[in-house]
Design an enzyme around this catalytic site. Structure first.
Site, PDB file in Angstrom:
ATOM      1  N   GLU A 117       1.109  -1.335  -0.055  1.00  0.00           N
ATOM      2  CA  GLU A 117      -0.379   0.034   0.358  1.00  0.00           C
ATOM      3  C   GLU A 117       0.854   1.261  -0.499  1.00  0.00           C
ATOM      4  O   GLU A 117       2.136   1.333   0.381  1.00  0.00           O
ATOM      5  CB  GLU A 117      -0.873   0.100   1.046  1.00  0.00           C
ATOM      6  CG  GLU A 117      -1.722   1.299   1.317  1.00  0.00           C
ATOM      7  CD  GLU A 117      -2.796   0.665   3.044  1.00  0.00           C
ATOM      8  OE1 GLU A 117      -2.691   0.425   3.081  1.00  0.00           O
ATOM      9  OE2 GLU A 117      -2.606   2.192   3.570  1.00  0.00           O
ATOM     10  N   GLU A 126      -2.307  11.479   3.968  1.00  0.00           N
ATOM     11  CA  GLU A 126      -3.512  11.854   4.832  1.00  0.00           C
ATOM     12  C   GLU A 126      -3.238  12.643   5.515  1.00  0.00           C
ATOM     13  O   GLU A 126      -2.244  13.354   5.941  1.00  0.00           O
ATOM     14  CB  GLU A 126      -3.011   9.960   5.406  1.00  0.00           C
ATOM     15  CG  GLU A 126      -3.652   8.747   4.536  1.00  0.00           C
ATOM     16  CD  GLU A 126      -3.252   7.729   5.854  1.00  0.00           C
ATOM     17  OE1 GLU A 126      -4.434   7.622   6.319  1.00  0.00           O
ATOM     18  OE2 GLU A 126      -1.936   7.152   5.550  1.00  0.00           O
TER      19      GLU A 126
END
Length: 279
Positions: A150, A155
């Site tokens: 990933e 974020e």
């Protein structure tokens, strides 16, 4: 395959430049689903997030050249049993099986192969919001998460305003990444008020994320010598994900400010480029 006719050339004469593979400018006449898939989920499917993800045009739409992902505070009866299943709705979109990428080597000895992803976005403002720009493997060749990897380009959690986080996950390093070179953060003073470019440069040698300029590095994750897929599952095709979560194991650490809703994540464009030689 090569930059000129001389197979022994050291590539000094080769001019490398970025070649645009795809861009989505979110023009009004484009159907979102031409390039993007919608996830439709109940709350709590991942990370104890509070929102339901929908394909409803109230939660994701194109306006003024932006993709708008809107998180709403609303009671919704998802299964029509007379009882609300969620207090929040939002959207999560991805390009799986539509737009997938991996670094390749179109220039022979002149280039090791690089892919660049750039997303120009303005982030929501509110405690409990958790927007993300990230990538997952299209086919999970190395197994279920985290084995196939990933890549988290951006974020942001609303209670920690203006701090941008980037991470990679794999079979060796997945959760609890704080303090390792698999995650890093950078402070930017105005991510909730202004647009910024959240970028990734991805090659067989390293993964680097940046903000606005390639020199403004957030995360640098080099490929270890002789690394196998437990450390480097990033040699397969990945797809792009855009989402705005509410609450959850990270976004909801300090609760949710219900008075701040609705909240919007605005995406001006998503662009993918490949490093190529001009000769």
């Amino acid at each position: 395959g090569i930059c000129n006719d001389d197979l022994t050339d050291d590539c000094d004469s080769c001019q490398l430049s970025w070649y645009e593979l795809w861009i989505d400018n979110f023009d009004d006449e484009i159907n979102i689903q031409d390039n993007w898939n919608f996830e439709v989920w109940y709350p709590g499917v991942v990370n104890d997030e509070l929102q339901a993800y929908t394909a409803h045009p109230n939660n994701a739409y194109i306006e003024n050249g932006n993709l708008v992902i809107k998180a709403l505070r609303e009671n919704v009866d998802l299964n029509n049993d007379g009882t609300p299943d969620t207090q929040y709705t939002s959207s999560r979109l991805h390009t799986q099986n539509k737009r997938t990428y991996v670094y390749e080597n179109p220039c022979g000895e002149c280039n090791q192969g690089k892919i660049k992803v750039e997303v120009r976005a303005k982030l929501p403002k509110g405690i409990g919001t958790w927007p993300a720009i990230w990538m997952m493997p299209n086919d999970s060749d190395y197994g279920i998460w985290p084995n196939s990897g990933e890549i988290d380009i951006m974020e942001h959690v609303g209670y920690d305003s203006n701090v941008i986080h980037s991470s990679v996950h794999n079979a060796t390093f997945s959760q609890n990444l704080a303090g390792t070179n698999q995650t890093s953060s950078a402070s930017v003073s105005d991510v909730e008020e202004n647009y910024h470019i959240y970028g990734l440069i991805w090659s067989d040698e390293e993964i680097t994320t940046f903000i606005d300029e390639e020199s403004n590095v957030v995360l640098n994750y080099p490929k270890a010598e002789n690394a196998g897929n437990a450390l480097w599952p990033y040699d397969k095709r990945f797809f792009i994900i855009l989402n705005l979560a509410v609450g959850g194991t990270w976004g909801g650490v300090n609760g949710v400010d219900n008075d701040s809703f609705p909240q919007k994540m605005l995406i001006d464009y998503v662009k993918v480029s490949e490093l190529r030689c001009e000769n």
